[in-house]
Design an enzyme around this catalytic site. Structure first.
Site: not given
Ligand code: ATP
Ligand code: MG
Length: 745
Positions: A31, A258, A268
């Protein structure tokens, strides 16, 4: 070296073999509401890595269905980060927002099939009607609207005729499903906001659970990899595609753990807070765990990819020690960064018997690295050494220059103390030494013994430099947020001295001998004002800081990886075994234990052959519980350990409870499953169940909740306690913490 097949790769391989898909298509779907971090690197390595290995494609898709938080700046940063890691996506960048029209059409199809309806309950009512894990929900009276009514209302929602929250579109599934996600989930909500790409065209926006499977379908994705939090969403993912009659070959979702890392925050939202509150200099502050920050700090993409490979892909959440990441960074730089000299805190040294100036030839790498190259070093009567490399009253074990102990100047001569010159406060401001002309490095015939070689620079040619020395941004192992920031995470050394070759060469990364790895600061560096970021120090100073008690010291000693002294060096075979364990994703401590202890290693391998994807969990059990039991002369079955690891990985029990299970196994001589069953030790890991408990606890403790909201953060522990209690001690503590963070903040 052969890559270990993780469970995701196995799935892909089988699907290709069986002909389910002709080609693998993955996607990385961030995102654009912030910069990517090291956790995303894991996901990138998986999605792009698998596509590459199996000759398929990977899309880069902006998952931009939330109009209020997204921005083009983030899209640019994401593109840059993915490219920096060395990957390229198939075709143009994709945007979920490009599918808004199609998604709207799909929603209408669902309404026409009687599978979706417009609901007009308030947000609170919707929550209330959803029920809890133990009680079924009840359906809204609006679910009885006719298809015609629904179509009209939905269109008016789209046209912006209603206020935010007035209506939503819901799927008609099952209000008493044990999976709370299936209780008539929301598909669309009204949002009067300007979207960074579609502007004000839309007043309604699709929810993740609706947009994601359909975006995957539209793009022809075959394997939709996501993190474990989405496990319960999978049923809904499939329901959406099935309800719309979208047939195979269609995408399927698979979850992996994760990446969580100690001393690091990875959300984020929290990273954005650091940026907004100016607690760091920006998203690319070299202390940030963002890819932009790591890049600016000087970490190479290769080090990040190596790290991702080392930690592997597992199906159980765990926290990786940040020291393991730092290890990967050092490991990568070791062979790449030439050794040069820098003096952080200079002490003037006059060599009384040196006249004129001499040019020395100094190799850029130690001989065991096997890399050629050298540079010129000049030496003259006045040089500088590190202040702390001289002591008038040396403590025991001090190996550097003292009145009674000569020392070698690295790549040059041996010097011996003559006289110290002090200021009015009695502080040494300069020393005089003499040198031995017959002690030149490589041609030493002096016969003088020294205990160490120190770095130095020549006063005639040295250049001034600024060093930015970074430490961990957070000072506690599991930081919650800004309250845990390390106040000393940045130290600036303004008046360091460096040898001139560092500025003359185009090389960007160096090892400053005996200090650490450094990088020419990409923005602030100039030849006139050289500035360097410390990438990592040479040694991990944190493992020492933590060991306050003799017990932990002893433990660390035992756990020592054998690379830097203390323990006997690993033999060639042991070293190879050590590497192979690292490749399985084991920590270096455990790899080290297994490399040294044949019995544990073979036990581990046997158990692993029974449960192939559980390497890390099995390893932890073997290195701790089994190890202890063996020492007490007890027998353990590999099958039981493989089963126990599965119970942990499936989050049926926590790793804490696993210890109890293990002890009961020994005591009652039964298998782990029977123990868990008979003692009723199963934990609750359904986020919906836990959320329901949390909601109840908050409801019952309104006063504490208000107090927490108005700043009494200490009450967090109280809430954790209450929720665990409400669950009869069986709620998954990690989830309780995670979900409470969300509910309380
Ligand atoms: P955050 O919680 O940091 O905001 P998010 O999951 O909301 O992260 P996205 O931009 O939706 O952020 O993530 C894009 C992709 O990266 C998704 O498929 C998510 O599962 C993966 N991802 C995010 N954080 C991690 C992590 N700590 N380890 C592995 N994959 C991750
Ligand atoms: Mg997300």
């Amino acid at each position: 070296m052969e890559k270990k097949q993780d469970f995701l790769r196995k799935i892909v391989q089988e699907d290709l073999k069986s002909g389910k898909y002709k080609e693998v298509v993955t996607r990385f779907p961030p995102e654009p509401n912030g910069y990517l971090h090291i956790g995303h690197a894991k996901s990138i390595a998986i999605n792009f890595g698998i596509a590459k290995e199996f000759g398929g494609k990977c899309n880069l898709r902006m998952d931009d269905t939330n109009p209020t938080t997204e921005d083009m700046e983030y899209v640019k940063a994401i593109e840059e980060a993915v490219h920096w890691l060395g990957f390229d996506w198939d075709g143009d960048i994709k945007y979920a927002s490009n599918y808004f029209d199609k998604l709207y059409e799909y929603a209408i199809r669902l309404i026409k099939m009687g599978k979706a309806y417009v609901d007009s309950l308030s947000e609170e009512e919707i929550k209330e009607y959803r029920g809890t894990v133990t009680t079924p929900g009840k359906r809204s009276k609006y679910a009885n609207r006719t298809i015609q009514e629904n179509l009209e209302l939905f269109e008016r929602m789209k046209n912006g005729e209603f206020k935010d929250g007035e209506h939503v579109l819901r799927a008609k599934i099952d209000m008493s499903s044990p999976n709370m996600k299936m209780r008539d989930p929301l598909l669309y909500r009204i949002r009067h906001a300007t979207h960074y790409r579609t502007g004000n065209k839309w007043a309604i926006y699709p929810m993740y659970d609706f947009a994601h499977p359909l975006s995957d379908y539209i793009e022809g994705v075959t394997h939709s990899f996501c993190t474990l939090e989405f496990e319960n969403n999978k049923e809904l993912y499939d329901w959406i595609l099935d309800a719309l009659n979208l047939k195979e070959p269609r995408p399927h979702q698979y979850e992996f753990a994760r990446l969580n890392m100690s001393y690091t925050v990875m959300s984020k939202r929290k990273l954005l807070e650091l940026v907004n509150k100016k607690l760091v200099s920006g998203w690319d502050d070299p202390r940030m765990p963002t890819l932009a920050g790591l890049k600016r700090r000087g970490v190479t993409p290769q080090a990040i990819l190596n790290f991702c490979e080392q930690i592997g892909v597992a199906k159980a959440n765990s926290v990786v020690d940040v020291a393991q990441f730092e290890f990967a960074i050092r490991d990568d730089l070791n062979a790449k960064a030439p050794r040069v000299m820098c003096v952080k805190e200079p002490l003037e040294v006059e060599i009384v018997n040196f006249e004129g100036s001499e040019q020395l030839e100094a190799p850029l790498f130690p001989s065991d690295i096997g890399k050629a190259g050298s540079r010129k070093l000049s030496i003259s009567k006045t040089i500088y050494i590190e202040k702390e490399d001289f002591s008038l009253n040396p403590p025991k074990g001090y190996y550097r220059l003292t009145p009674n102990q000569p020392v070698r100047l690295k790549h040059a001569y041996i010097i011996e103390f003559v006289e110290a010159i002090k200021d009015e406060n009695g502080e040494v401001v300069k020393i005089k030494v003499k040198y031995y002309p017959n002690s030149k490095s490589g041609q030493d015939t002096s016969g003088i013994k020294t205990k160490s070689a120190i770095q130095w620079v020549d006063s005639k040619t040295a250049l001034k430099a600024e060093l930015r020395i970074y430490d961990r941004l957070f000072q506690v192992e599991m930081p919650k947020g800004i309250e845990d920031l390390n106040p000393n995470s940045l130290k600036i050394v303004k008046d360091a001295l460096i040898e001139p070759w560092i500025v003359e060469t185009n090389v960007e990364r160096f090892q400053f001998e005996r200090i650490g790895y450094f990088f020419k600061e990409p923005i602030d560096y100039s030849k006139e004002h050289p500035v360097f970021n410390q990438i990592v120090p040479l040694k991990d100073s944190w493992s020492k800081k933590k060991s306050k008690t003799p017990q932990t010291k002893q433990k660390e000693q035992k756990m020592h990886d054998g690379r830097s002294g203390e323990l006997a060096k690993l033999s060639k075979e042991q070293e190879a075994a050590f590497q192979s364990f690292l490749e399985l994703g084991l920590s270096k401590q455990i790899a080290n234990i297994f490399a040294r202890e044949e019995k544990l290693a073979s036990f581990f391998k046997d158990a692993l052959s029974l449960y192939e994807i559980g390497a890390i969990t099995i390893a932890n059990l073997v290195a701790n519980e089994v190890n202890k039991a063996f020492k007490e002369g007890k027998e353990i079955k590999t099958k039981d350990i493989a089963t126990l690891a599965q119970l942990i990985d499936k989050e049926i029990i926590s790793s804490k409870i696993a210890k109890d299970v293990f002890n009961l196994m020994l005591k009652e001589n039964k298998d782990p499953q029977s123990i868990v069953k008979e003692h009723n030790l199963e934990q609750i890991s359904d986020p919906n169940q836990i959320q329901a408990l949390i909601d109840e606890v908050i409801e019952k403790n309104k006063t504490q909740f208000e107090a927490y909201k108005s700043g009494n953060k200490k009450l967090f522990g109280f809430f954790v306690g209450q929720v665990l209690k409400a669950s009869g001690g069986k709620a998954n503590p990690r989830l309780v913490n995670e979900l409470l963070q969300k509910s309380l903040n």
